[in-house]
Design a protein around this motif. Structure first.
Motif, PDB file in Angstrom:
ATOM      1  N   ASP A 101      14.231  33.726-118.040  1.00 52.19           N
ATOM      2  CA  ASP A 101      14.294  33.740-116.689  1.00 52.19           C
ATOM      3  C   ASP A 101      15.663  35.011-116.395  1.00 52.19           C
ATOM      4  OD1 ASP A 101      16.942  32.453-116.284  1.00 52.19           O
ATOM      5  OD2 ASP A 101      15.821  31.333-115.444  1.00 52.19           O
ATOM      6  N   GLY A 102      15.528  35.512-114.688  1.00 56.72           N
ATOM      7  CA  GLY A 102      16.628  36.382-115.045  1.00 56.72           C
ATOM      8  C   GLY A 102      18.456  35.724-115.029  1.00 56.72           C
ATOM      9  N   TRP A 103      18.950  34.641-115.443  1.00 60.22           N
ATOM     10  CA  TRP A 103      19.549  34.236-115.299  1.00 60.22           C
ATOM     11  C   TRP A 103      19.703  34.278-117.361  1.00 60.22           C
ATOM     12  CZ3 TRP A 103      21.303  29.919-111.013  1.00 60.22           C
ATOM     13  CH2 TRP A 103      21.258  30.406-110.061  1.00 60.22           C
ATOM     14  N   GLY A 104      19.180  34.268-117.526  1.00 57.36           N
ATOM     15  CA  GLY A 104      18.508  34.626-119.574  1.00 57.36           C
ATOM     16  C   GLY A 104      18.558  33.169-120.077  1.00 57.36           C
ATOM     17  N   ARG A 105      18.044  32.178-119.010  1.00 54.85           N
ATOM     18  CA  ARG A 105      17.583  30.863-119.401  1.00 54.85           C
ATOM     19  C   ARG A 105      16.058  30.794-120.053  1.00 54.85           C
ATOM     20  NH1 ARG A 105      16.492  28.519-114.736  1.00 54.85           N
ATOM     21  NH2 ARG A 105      16.479  26.491-116.094  1.00 54.85           N
ATOM     22  N   THR A 106      16.210  30.053-120.685  1.00 55.14           N
ATOM     23  CA  THR A 106      14.510  30.344-121.709  1.00 55.14           C
ATOM     24  C   THR A 106      14.211  28.870-121.005  1.00 55.14           C
ATOM     25  OG1 THR A 106      15.635  30.715-123.885  1.00 55.14           O
ATOM     26  CG2 THR A 106      13.494  29.453-123.869  1.00 55.14           C
ATOM     27  N   VAL A 107      12.912  28.969-120.642  1.00 56.96           N
ATOM     28  CA  VAL A 107      12.363  28.276-119.496  1.00 56.96           C
ATOM     29  C   VAL A 107      10.973  27.257-120.083  1.00 56.96           C
ATOM     30  CG1 VAL A 107      11.313  27.460-117.014  1.00 56.96           C
ATOM     31  CG2 VAL A 107      13.588  28.643-117.669  1.00 56.96           C
ATOM     32  N   GLU A 134      12.321  45.508-112.131  1.00 55.55           N
ATOM     33  CA  GLU A 134      12.301  44.063-112.712  1.00 55.55           C
ATOM     34  C   GLU A 134      11.960  43.548-112.104  1.00 55.55           C
ATOM     35  OE1 GLU A 134      16.910  44.886-115.496  1.00 55.55           O
ATOM     36  OE2 GLU A 134      16.857  44.144-113.429  1.00 55.55           O
ATOM     37  N   SER A 135      11.371  44.435-110.497  1.00 55.17           N
ATOM     38  CA  SER A 135      11.054  43.074-109.578  1.00 55.17           C
ATOM     39  C   SER A 135       9.543  43.365-109.803  1.00 55.17           C
ATOM     40  CB  SER A 135      10.968  43.847-108.397  1.00 55.17           C
ATOM     41  OG  SER A 135      13.000  44.589-107.964  1.00 55.17           O
ATOM     42  N   LEU A 136       9.059  44.438-110.461  1.00 57.26           N
ATOM     43  CA  LEU A 136       7.266  44.099-110.470  1.00 57.26           C
ATOM     44  C   LEU A 136       7.359  43.255-111.842  1.00 57.26           C
ATOM     45  CD1 LEU A 136       6.075  48.265-110.292  1.00 57.26           C
ATOM     46  CD2 LEU A 136       6.784  46.442-108.781  1.00 57.26           C
ATOM     47  N   GLU A 137       8.547  43.174-112.937  1.00 58.23           N
ATOM     48  CA  GLU A 137       8.655  42.362-113.956  1.00 58.23           C
ATOM     49  C   GLU A 137       8.182  40.782-113.467  1.00 58.23           C
ATOM     50  OE1 GLU A 137      10.832  45.436-117.067  1.00 58.23           O
ATOM     51  OE2 GLU A 137      11.545  43.325-116.553  1.00 58.23           O
ATOM     52  N   ALA A 138       9.302  40.924-113.032  1.00 59.43           N
ATOM     53  CA  ALA A 138       9.463  39.108-111.917  1.00 59.43           C
ATOM     54  C   ALA A 138       7.946  38.798-111.622  1.00 59.43           C
ATOM     55  CB  ALA A 138      10.883  39.195-111.103  1.00 59.43           C
TER      56      ALA A 138
END
Length: 307
Positions: A29-35, A133-137
């Motif tokens: 995710d956007g904070w580098g967390r793996t989910v 990055e908005s489109l990637e989100a």
């Protein structure tokens, strides 16, 4: 080139999803967390207005259970259950909804994310810093919901709309581009630096951001505004009860009368929601600035009061 990279990204993930159908999906995710997601999301809670707009853009709104009190677009979002504000999430209400996907954002506090994760809920942070990055989100949300292919098609629509503007504006010689100042607030004067969304919108639409040398959302004193002398001023609007004050300041303060934009009647209000949310309306934002800069090519920009 930016558009091609966006589409390549989306299609690559679409293929990945197809190959791994039925298996767990792992994303960063956007904070580098793996989910890790074991199944497509069916019960979604959004903690930011931009995330809510993404959910509706992907036609996932029947799965949307809760939104913040600032989620006002589309209008139907106001009918969803409220789960607090951007920075003050009502955790009890979120827990009661039993979501299997919580979409957080840059203003969500780390403490709220940690608490929700500790309760066992999948929290995915969307924190894009650019148009790409908005489109990637959007693509990531589509994957999590199990609609990667449909999501890629919708992203292609946005990328095409942006490319239509950038493809045209890249032919404008540098010396013919308007000198643009964007004002967020007037007391003190706040503007946008070269690392902001609005800077990207201005540049993509064929303008020159006169404060590109600044960083983030920065203060600009009146003397410096006069020295930079923009040919176009755009002003954020929709600030609640004080929604027109920045525009009124720019257009009526006698100290600004010598500024080219004021003298020539080229001061424009823009909907702050459209130009500040990293969601599907980034394409609309690029076109909005193109209409302001080049109405003969893209049509006149028409201001309508926000609902």
């Amino acid at each position: 080139m930016r558009t091609l990279s966006i589409l390549g990204f989306a299609l690559a993930f679409c293929l990945l999803f197809t190959l791994s159908a039925g298996a767990a999906l792992t994303l960063t995710d956007g904070w580098g967390r793996t989910v890790v997601f074991e199944h497509p999301a069916q019960r979604i809670v959004s903690l930011t207005p931009a995330n809510t707009e993404i959910v509706y853009f992907l036609d996932l709104d029947p799965l949307l259970l809760g939104v913040t009190e600032y989620c006002n677009y589309p209008a139907e979002a106001r009918e969803k259950e409220r789960i607090g504000s951007l920075i003050d999430v009502d955790l009890e209400r979120v827990v009661a909804l039993q979501p299997d996907l919580i979409l957080a954002g840059s203003l969500t506090t780390p403490e709220a994310v940690e608490r929700l994760v500790s309760f066992g809920f999948p929290v995915f942070v969307l924190d894009p810093g650019t148009v790409t990055e908005s489109l990637e989100a959007i693509d990531q949300v589509a994957q999590i919901a199990g609609i990667a292919e449909q999501g890629a098609a919708r992203i292609r629509e946005l990328a095409d709309a942006i490319e239509y503007v950038t493809g045209w504006s890249k032919g404008i010689p540098e010396e013919q581009r308007p000198d643009v100042l964007h004002i967020i607030w007037h007391d003190p004067i706040w503007t946008v630096g070269g690392d902001t969304f609005v800077h990207q919108f201005i540049e993509m639409a064929g303008g020159r951001n006169l404060t590109a040398d600044l960083t983030g959302y920065a203060n600009l004193d009146l003397e410096e505004l006069l020295r930079r002398n923009p040919s176009i001023i755009t002003v954020d609007d929709d600030h609640g009860d004080e929604q027109s004050l920045p525009f009124l300041f720019v257009t009526t303060d006698p100290r600004l009368h010598p500024v080219r934009a004021v003298r020539d009647g080229r001061v424009y209000r823009v909907d702050s929601d459209i130009v500040s949310r990293p969601g599907p309306r980034v394409a609309e934002a690029v076109k909005l600035f193109a209409r302001i800069f080049y109405p003969e090519e893209f049509g006149e920009a028409v201001w309508t009061e926000p609902e």
